[in-house]
Design an enzyme around this catalytic site. Structure first.
Site, PDB file in Angstrom:
ATOM      1  N   SER A 194       0.822  -1.200   0.000  1.00  0.00           N
ATOM      2  CA  SER A 194       0.000   0.000   0.000  1.00  0.00           C
ATOM      3  C   SER A 194       0.869   1.270   0.000  1.00  0.00           C
ATOM      4  O   SER A 194       1.588   1.511  -0.977  1.00  0.00           O
ATOM      5  CB  SER A 194      -0.975  -0.047   1.182  1.00  0.00           C
ATOM      6  OG  SER A 194      -1.986   0.908   1.045  1.00  0.00           O
ATOM      7  N   ASP A 289     -10.279  -4.204  -4.263  1.00  0.00           N
ATOM      8  CA  ASP A 289      -9.445  -3.162  -3.662  1.00  0.00           C
ATOM      9  C   ASP A 289      -9.594  -1.869  -4.459  1.00  0.00           C
ATOM     10  O   ASP A 289      -9.438  -1.883  -5.685  1.00  0.00           O
ATOM     11  CB  ASP A 289      -7.981  -3.622  -3.677  1.00  0.00           C
ATOM     12  CG  ASP A 289      -7.021  -2.655  -2.996  1.00  0.00           C
ATOM     13  OD1 ASP A 289      -7.439  -1.550  -2.602  1.00  0.00           O
ATOM     14  OD2 ASP A 289      -5.837  -3.011  -2.866  1.00  0.00           O
ATOM     15  N   HIS A 319      -7.863  -5.505   0.020  1.00  0.00           N
ATOM     16  CA  HIS A 319      -6.691  -4.757   0.441  1.00  0.00           C
ATOM     17  C   HIS A 319      -6.279  -5.185   1.851  1.00  0.00           C
ATOM     18  O   HIS A 319      -7.115  -5.481   2.693  1.00  0.00           O
ATOM     19  CB  HIS A 319      -7.034  -3.262   0.442  1.00  0.00           C
ATOM     20  CG  HIS A 319      -5.864  -2.365   0.647  1.00  0.00           C
ATOM     21  ND1 HIS A 319      -5.114  -1.880  -0.391  1.00  0.00           N
ATOM     22  CD2 HIS A 319      -5.308  -1.858   1.781  1.00  0.00           C
ATOM     23  CE1 HIS A 319      -4.152  -1.110   0.084  1.00  0.00           C
ATOM     24  NE2 HIS A 319      -4.247  -1.078   1.400  1.00  0.00           N
TER      25      HIS A 319
END
Length: 350
Positions: A194, A289, A319
């Site tokens: 991320s 996601d 995610h």
């Protein structure tokens, strides 16, 4: 404290749920969720159901509270500590600051070995080495590499470009001190999930463009790579799937100072004018996601520039799955795949 005790009470029940017979787990999770031609994995849907029942969320009130809750709850989903992996603390200079880092070394790994400089996720605002301890251990053990997990400074105390400067300093340190770290200077990768994937992509881009030492490999786990465009996946998956659109706006508000150019490649590496010559990359996205489409656009951009890229869409996951190894088997399968990709990406060439 009341919150940690409550979370610990939930942990045992949560772990037991994932061992129930599949029909019972399906009953608890609800009817299968299908979006965009994909079906959400039962493990992921059950985890989201538990999150909803407990009232937990990735962002919860203030920055301080959100950080504390993430730190306290990480053992809910991280699973049993991965061993045998030795650790030692490392101090990394970055400007006037000194960054804390942890070096993970799996048992029996000879010197010099490949090294992954790892940057944790958390929207540049939350998260730490502690929240990603087991992820670092897993990658170290199963990829057969040393992992240097970096405690870069967080926003809003240190907004953009502070974390970028720290990430570059960490890579430069790893290369300069490779012998002290037991690492092969020619096999140092950058990677993260991320926000950490964003920092890894930026380090690879900046290090390559300036000349001199550059990473040998990029491990980009559902990376954020473009702050300027709302893609279709953000509209499709921005609610009730762990990382929400509301949370993304909250993270961005803390990380990006007023007036900053969000097209700056140090923030949005997808928008760099030239991607040629970058190190090979393994890019993994999650089907459910909000960041899915920009991660896949980055893979296409690198491929068009002649960069070797392996793109893996884990179509049935959400995610954050790097940290969900402790619940269900589907998350572990995906994490094992990325560890294998890292092992191959840093394999010594004859």
């Amino acid at each position: 404290m009341a919150i940690p005790l409550q979370i610990r009470a939930q942990t045992a029940a949560a772990q037991l749920l994932f061992w129930l017979p599949r029909p019972v787990r399906r009953l608890i999770a609800g009817a299968p969720l299908r979006l965009d031609g994909q079906e959400l994995a039962l493990d992921a849907q059950l985890l989201l159901r538990l999150q909803k029942l407990s009232g937990a969320s990735l962002v919860n009130g203030s920055v301080e509270r959100s950080r504390a809750l993430l730190e306290a709850s990480q053992h809910l989903v991280n699973g049993k500590r991965v061993n045998p992996v030795a650790t030692r603390d490392v101090a990394i200079p970055s400007g006037d600051a000194s960054l804390d880092a942890t070096l993970y070394t799996p048992a029996g790994l000879p010197e010099p070995s490949p090294l992954l400089v790892f940057f944790h996720g958390g929207g540049w605002v939350i998260g730490s080495r502690a929240t990603h301890d087991n992820a670092a251990r897993y990658l170290a053990k199963h990829a057969g590499v040393r992992v240097l997990s970096v405690e870069y400074r967080l926003a809003p105390e240190s907004p953009f470009p502070g974390p970028v400067e720290d990430a570059l300093a960490a890579f430069d340190y790893a290369h300069a001190k490779a012998a002290d770290l037991g690492a092969d200077p020619d096999r140092i990768a950058v990677g993260g999930d991320s926000a950490g994937g964003n920092l890894s992509a930026v380090v690879a881009l900046e290090a390559t463009r300036r000349g001199g030492p550059a990473p040998a490999f990029q491990l980009l786990i559902y990376p954020a790579v473009d702050f300027t465009t709302r893609r279709r996946s953000r509209e499709l998956f921005g609610e009730d799937l762990f990382l929400t659109d509301e949370a993304m706006v909250w993270f961005e508000g803390h990380y990006t100072p007023e007036g900053v150019d969000k097209a700056d490649p140090r923030m949005s590496p997808l928008l760099a004018s030239d991607h040629s010559g970058l190190p090979p990359a393994y890019i993994v996205t999650a089907g459910f996601d909000p960041l899915r489409d920009e991660g896949e656009a980055y893979a296409e951009k690198l491929r068009a520039a002649g960069v070797p890229v392996a793109l893996s869409r884990q179509a049935d996951l959400i995610h954050g799955f790097l940290n969900f190894a402790g619940v269900g088997t589907r998350f572990r399968e995906a994490i094992a795949e990325m560890a294998g990709a890292l092992r191959v990406g840093l394999a010594k060439r004859s």
